[in-house]
Structure formats: C-alpha cells, structure tokens
Design a protein around this motif. Structure first.
Motif, PDB file in Angstrom:
ATOM      1  N   ILE A 218      44.709 117.819 104.979  1.00 48.49           N
ATOM      2  CA  ILE A 218      45.036 118.541 106.731  1.00 48.49           C
ATOM      3  C   ILE A 218      45.690 117.472 107.432  1.00 48.49           C
ATOM      4  O   ILE A 218      46.285 117.524 108.625  1.00 48.49           O
ATOM      5  N   GLN A 219      45.572 116.183 107.262  1.00 46.32           N
ATOM      6  CA  GLN A 219      46.276 115.580 107.391  1.00 46.32           C
ATOM      7  C   GLN A 219      47.968 115.056 107.529  1.00 46.32           C
ATOM      8  O   GLN A 219      48.477 114.881 108.356  1.00 46.32           O
ATOM      9  N   LEU A 220      48.416 115.853 105.462  1.00 39.38           N
ATOM     10  CA  LEU A 220      49.772 115.629 106.181  1.00 39.38           C
ATOM     11  C   LEU A 220      49.861 117.014 106.342  1.00 39.38           C
ATOM     12  O   LEU A 220      51.556 116.937 106.723  1.00 39.38           O
ATOM     13  N   ALA A 221      49.183 118.182 106.688  1.00 35.56           N
ATOM     14  CA  ALA A 221      49.666 119.470 107.412  1.00 35.56           C
ATOM     15  C   ALA A 221      50.280 118.373 109.024  1.00 35.56           C
ATOM     16  O   ALA A 221      51.382 118.863 109.891  1.00 35.56           O
ATOM     17  N   ASN A 222      48.643 117.466 109.317  1.00 37.03           N
ATOM     18  CA  ASN A 222      49.266 117.590 110.468  1.00 37.03           C
ATOM     19  C   ASN A 222      50.185 116.012 110.527  1.00 37.03           C
ATOM     20  O   ASN A 222      50.561 115.682 112.099  1.00 37.03           O
ATOM     21  N   ASP A 258      57.916 124.263 109.265  1.00 44.29           N
ATOM     22  CA  ASP A 258      57.435 125.480 110.705  1.00 44.29           C
ATOM     23  C   ASP A 258      56.563 126.214 110.118  1.00 44.29           C
ATOM     24  O   ASP A 258      57.038 127.237 110.802  1.00 44.29           O
ATOM     25  N   GLN A 259      56.729 126.836 109.126  1.00 46.97           N
ATOM     26  CA  GLN A 259      56.051 127.896 108.218  1.00 46.97           C
ATOM     27  C   GLN A 259      54.983 127.185 108.012  1.00 46.97           C
ATOM     28  O   GLN A 259      53.859 128.632 107.980  1.00 46.97           O
ATOM     29  N   LEU A 260      53.904 125.982 108.231  1.00 45.60           N
ATOM     30  CA  LEU A 260      52.687 126.124 108.637  1.00 45.60           C
ATOM     31  C   LEU A 260      51.809 126.995 109.301  1.00 45.60           C
ATOM     32  O   LEU A 260      52.494 127.320 110.394  1.00 45.60           O
ATOM     33  N   GLU A 285      44.726 124.361 115.017  1.00 47.21           N
ATOM     34  CA  GLU A 285      45.163 123.131 113.929  1.00 47.21           C
ATOM     35  C   GLU A 285      46.274 123.928 112.780  1.00 47.21           C
ATOM     36  O   GLU A 285      45.749 125.554 112.498  1.00 47.21           O
ATOM     37  N   TYR A 286      47.034 123.002 111.828  1.00 44.06           N
ATOM     38  CA  TYR A 286      47.815 123.082 111.133  1.00 44.06           C
ATOM     39  C   TYR A 286      46.943 123.861 110.027  1.00 44.06           C
ATOM     40  O   TYR A 286      46.682 123.292 109.431  1.00 44.06           O
ATOM     41  N   THR A 287      48.077 124.428 108.757  1.00 47.13           N
ATOM     42  CA  THR A 287      47.032 125.090 107.461  1.00 47.13           C
ATOM     43  C   THR A 287      48.225 124.967 106.181  1.00 47.13           C
ATOM     44  O   THR A 287      49.074 125.408 106.925  1.00 47.13           O
ATOM     45  N   ILE A 288      48.306 124.713 105.465  1.00 44.98           N
ATOM     46  CA  ILE A 288      48.896 124.334 104.397  1.00 44.98           C
ATOM     47  C   ILE A 288      49.117 124.803 102.917  1.00 44.98           C
ATOM     48  O   ILE A 288      47.866 124.760 102.604  1.00 44.98           O
ATOM     49  N   THR A 289      49.487 126.231 102.616  1.00 45.53           N
ATOM     50  CA  THR A 289      49.179 126.591 101.653  1.00 45.53           C
ATOM     51  C   THR A 289      49.603 125.794  99.714  1.00 45.53           C
ATOM     52  O   THR A 289      50.351 124.476 100.318  1.00 45.53           O
ATOM     53  N   GLU A 290      49.001 126.055  99.212  1.00 48.01           N
ATOM     54  CA  GLU A 290      48.916 125.626  98.476  1.00 48.01           C
ATOM     55  C   GLU A 290      50.404 125.138  97.281  1.00 48.01           C
ATOM     56  O   GLU A 290      51.255 124.216  97.617  1.00 48.01           O
ATOM     57  N   LYS A 291      51.188 126.455  97.913  1.00 49.97           N
ATOM     58  CA  LYS A 291      52.994 127.125  97.090  1.00 49.97           C
ATOM     59  C   LYS A 291      53.677 125.711  98.438  1.00 49.97           C
ATOM     60  O   LYS A 291      54.254 125.132  97.846  1.00 49.97           O
ATOM     61  N   GLN A 292      53.305 125.979  99.641  1.00 51.17           N
ATOM     62  CA  GLN A 292      53.903 125.348 100.851  1.00 51.17           C
ATOM     63  C   GLN A 292      53.982 124.077 100.254  1.00 51.17           C
ATOM     64  O   GLN A 292      55.068 122.075 100.374  1.00 51.17           O
TER      65      GLN A 292
ATOM     66  N   THR B 117      39.927 117.715 116.191  1.00 52.00           N
ATOM     67  CA  THR B 117      41.202 118.269 115.808  1.00 52.00           C
ATOM     68  C   THR B 117      42.672 117.625 116.178  1.00 52.00           C
ATOM     69  O   THR B 117      42.629 116.753 117.805  1.00 52.00           O
ATOM     70  N   ASP B 118      43.817 117.752 115.772  1.00 52.19           N
ATOM     71  CA  ASP B 118      45.140 116.977 115.467  1.00 52.19           C
ATOM     72  C   ASP B 118      45.185 117.520 117.111  1.00 52.19           C
ATOM     73  O   ASP B 118      45.141 118.551 117.316  1.00 52.19           O
ATOM     74  N   LYS B 119      45.751 115.857 118.002  1.00 48.30           N
ATOM     75  CA  LYS B 119      45.987 116.996 119.774  1.00 48.30           C
ATOM     76  C   LYS B 119      46.766 116.110 119.999  1.00 48.30           C
ATOM     77  O   LYS B 119      47.446 114.676 119.927  1.00 48.30           O
ATOM     78  N   THR B 120      47.481 116.497 120.501  1.00 44.53           N
ATOM     79  CA  THR B 120      48.357 115.185 121.402  1.00 44.53           C
ATOM     80  C   THR B 120      48.305 115.170 122.904  1.00 44.53           C
ATOM     81  O   THR B 120      48.197 116.596 123.523  1.00 44.53           O
TER      82      THR B 120
END
Lengths: 313, 157
Positions: A218-222, A258-260, A285-292, B117-120
C-alpha cells in the motif's frame, strides 16, 4: 598627518563592513558557481504576486516541499527482523564518486540507506552510513551543517532508536535547509531524486512475496504522488544533459504508476475526533497488481543502477 | 573630506541592502524555533513544515501529503501581535472537504491527525484583521506551521 590618519580609519571601516557582507554569503559550495547552479530565487520569480504568506515561495519550492523525505517513506520498516543488508549501497562506492552531480545523487541515496538502517534498528551500520553521508557532504562543500557534537550524539545514543531517528532526520533536513539558504536548487533536487529513488528501491526490494493488502505494498502504491512532484521539480532542469536520462527513466516509472487502479474504501472522506485525535478515513486509494509490482521493481532497479554509474570515471 | 563621507555612505548603503535581504528571510526556520514539538519522542520532523511572513488580514495556504498508517502532529506558532489565528485543514478535492477547523476548538494551536487513507491536504491560515491594505514592513510578523509524523501506534492485541 591628521587627514592621513582619517583616511586610514575610513579604509579600515570599509574593510570591516565588506568582510561582514562577504561573511554572510561566503558559505557556498565549490560546485555552486556560475550558470552550473540553478538559483531557486531565479525560477519564475515574476509569477509571485503576494508579498507575504506561503504563496511567496518560488514554484520549485512549493512542489519540492511536498516530496516526502526518505525517513518519512521508510518509517514503515520498524523491525530488525526484516532488515536486508544487501539492499544498501556498498560503502566502497564512495571512492568512485568523482563529480558533483553524482556525489549529490548518491548523497541522497546514502541518506535513504541511513534512514533504512535507523528505522530497522541497525545501530552500528547506522554509524557507518552517517559517516558516508558526512563525507559526501564534505566533498560537496556543505559540511558546515555537521557540528562536532553530531557524531558524538550518535555514539551516545547508539541504542536509542528514537534519538537515532531524530539525528538521521535532522542530518537530512540540515543539508536541505542549508541548500535552500544558499540558493542551490540543482544540488537540492539531485539529493532529493537520489533519496527518493533509493527509498522506492528499498521499499520494493524488501518485499519478498507480493501480498495485495500488505502495508508495504500500500505504501509503495502511495508513492505515486511523490513521483509526480519529483518530475515537476525536474522540469526546471530540462537543459541539464546529465540529468535528462534519469528523468526519462523516471517518466517511464510514472507510466507504471499512472496505470495503478483506484479503489474506493468509502465514497467520501470522513473525519472523526476520538481521544483528541482527528481520525481521517475513506475516499480513494491506489492498488498495485503483482504484475505492476514486478515491473516497478525492475524499473527502479535500473534507475538506481544508473544513479550509481552516472559520472563514475 | 566630502569624498570620504560619500564613500562611507556608499559602503553603509551596500551593507544595509544586504541586511534587508537577510531580514526578508528571517522567518525561514521560525517553525523549528517557536512551534511546540510533540512531547512524544517518536514523532519526527517533516520537511513539509513551513514558515512565512504575515500581516493582519492575510489568508494563505499550502498543500501537504499525508501517508496512510501515520499520525501527523500539526502545530502552529506566531507572534501574539497577530491575534487569534485560525487554521483549517481541508482535503485537496473539488469539494474541499473540511477535516479540522481550530476556530471551533478554542483556537487550539496543535492537533494530531491519524491517517487511514493517503491524502493531500490544504492547510489554510487566516490572520484576523482588515487585509485590504498592504501594510508596512513593521507590521509583518512570522508565522510557522510545524508538521511531525510517526507510524500510528498499534492498539489492542
């Protein structure tokens, strides 16, 4: 005779005043000369209209302040059990860093390594990386940010994680504040880019197994927002050839980010006061797939390799 | 003789101009010097902290990014001549969702946010007073916003 004495008195006063003025501007890096250095105050100064308030800062600094520091990104690692020594830049790389841009980029990288050591409670290794950061700062001519007590403070607090974290954080911000003060935008951004890339490298490569909802993933996506802000800062360096290739690769990294996809935890942001704290939740919130995740890991490894190799003679 | 006096004035002018540039930057580290740091040592300084000059009637804002899983301590400090300064924390979205307003909290100078949740966010600072006229330099005062962060402590078992 009296007239002659008065003349020399005037000359002495002049010398004294000129010395005072030059003292105020003396603390510049040797790499901070002529057009090679981008002055923060020269950037789009005419866009500033307000004379007071936060909007009075330069556009570069406005974006710059929103980039999290390595300590802020890597605070998530809080256990010695997950520490991986192999993720750190080798200490012997120091002797290969001969030119200023490479030194600045790697100063950022070593600062991120220091932050990782500290948050992972690696006390002795922290001391080694602190020394590396100090040596690189010396080479860049900004060693005045380190006072004599700093190394002593590390040794005295070698088993106190909160104090070490404070020293690591303080070291980074002393360098940053000093560069803002002496108006050296170029070194500032080089250090920031180096630190950010190393932070993403550590974050992605410390994860052995992809787990969609793990705090690290989650942190990586953020970190997506940080990349956008780094690239905005880099726009000010469009003419810098040494930097261009790194920026091109960072733009490729942005394409992955940008694809997340976006997931909605709750439709709207909520804020509730509990125990005198404001709890903020909901929204997207952003999510990241295993491929990404694997693409990102590979891409950041290449950019980091480029930072290590650029300028090595 | 006139020549020497002119020389002294020229040198003094250069010196004073140089001093004025320094005076304009006098607020740069105000938040480090004057704002209240959280008592809990685990909180770390964030580079997103700011300081600037303000006069009565000024409203100004800046953005900051908050990461999910962290607590943020926001602390504001200013010269008492500015009065009760209001600060609002809003989400940086179309609706500018209000998260916190210290004017409804007795003009509290600090607050802790727990971010899930991440915020600006946008921090908007308003100094009371009539802001229609540009005021002289002597009426400008420093104001700082200190931001600290730490990983949200785990609660329960």
């Amino acid at each position: 005779m009296k007239r002659k004495l008065f003349f020399w008195e005037i000359i002495c006063v002049c010398i004294l005043l000129i010395s005072l003025i030059s003292c105020a501007t003396k603390d510049k890096s040797p790499n901070d000369k002529g057009s090679d250095s981008l002055r923060l105050n020269d950037i789009n100064k005419n866009q500033q209209t307000k004379t007071v308030g936060f909007e009075n800062e330069t556009p570069l600094l406005t974006v710059f302040y929103q980039i999290p520091s390595p300590d802020e990104v890597l605070v998530i690692f809080n256990s010695e059990k997950t520490f991986k020594q192999r993720l750190l830049l080798p200490t012997e790389n120091l002797k290969n860093l001969v030119d200023a841009p490479n030194q600045a980029l790697n100063l950022g990288s070593y600062s991120a390594d220091l932050a990782y050591c500290v948050t992972s409670k690696q006390y002795q290794t922290s001391l080694t990386y602190f020394t590396l950061v100090r040596k690189l700062a010396e080479r860049l001519g900004i060693s005045s940010v380190f006072d004599k007590n700093m190394a002593g403070r590390i040794e005295n607090n070698i088993n106190n994680i909160d104090s070490l974290q404070q020293i690591s954080n303080e070291t980074y911000f002393r360098i940053i504040d000093h560069l803002i003060e002496i108006d050296n935008g170029k070194t500032l951004i080089y250090i920031t880019v180096g630190g950010y890339v190393e932070s993403i490298f550590i974050m992605s490569n410390a994860i052995d197994v992809y787990l969609k909802n793990s705090p690290q993933i989650i942190q990586l996506a953020n970190l997506k927002k940080g990349i956008n802000n780094i690239l905005k800062c880099a726009e000010f360096f469009a003419d810098d050839k040494q930097f261009t290739s790194i920026i091109t690769n960072l733009q490729d990294l942005k394409i992955i980010y940008d694809q997340l996809s976006v997931r909605e935890k709750q439709k709207n942001t909520t804020s509730v006061i509990k125990d005198n704290k404001v709890i903020v939740d909901g929204g997207q919130e952003y999510t990241i797939t295993e491929k990404q995740f694997n693409q990102l890991k590979e891409m950041i490894r290449n950019i980091r390799k480029q930072i290590i190799e650029i300028g090595v003679k | 003789m006139k020549k020497y006096i002119l020389l002294v004035f020229t040198v003094l002018f250069v010196f004073i101009s140089g001093y004025k540039v320094t005076a304009q930057n006098r607020c740069i580290r105000y938040h480090v010097l004057k704002c209240k740091f959280h008592d809990f040592d685990a909180f770390q300084y964030s580079g997103q902290s700011r300081s600037a000059e303000f006069y009565k009637g000024t409203t100004s804002k800046f953005k900051f990014n908050a990461m999910a899983g962290d607590d943020y301590h926001i602390s504001i400090c200013y010269n008492k001549e500015l009065g009760d300064v209001q600060y609002k924390i809003m989400e940086d979205n179309d609706a500018k969702t209000l998260i916190y307003d210290n004017s409804t909290d007795n003009f509290a100078k600090d607050k802790v946010l727990t971010i899930k949740t991440d915020k600006t966010f946008i921090i908007e600072v308003t100094v009371p007073g009539d802001g229609t006229e540009i005021q002289p330099d002597s009426q400008r005062y420093c104001l700082g916003v200190l931001i600290e962060y730490m990983q949200t402590p785990k609660s329960g078992f």
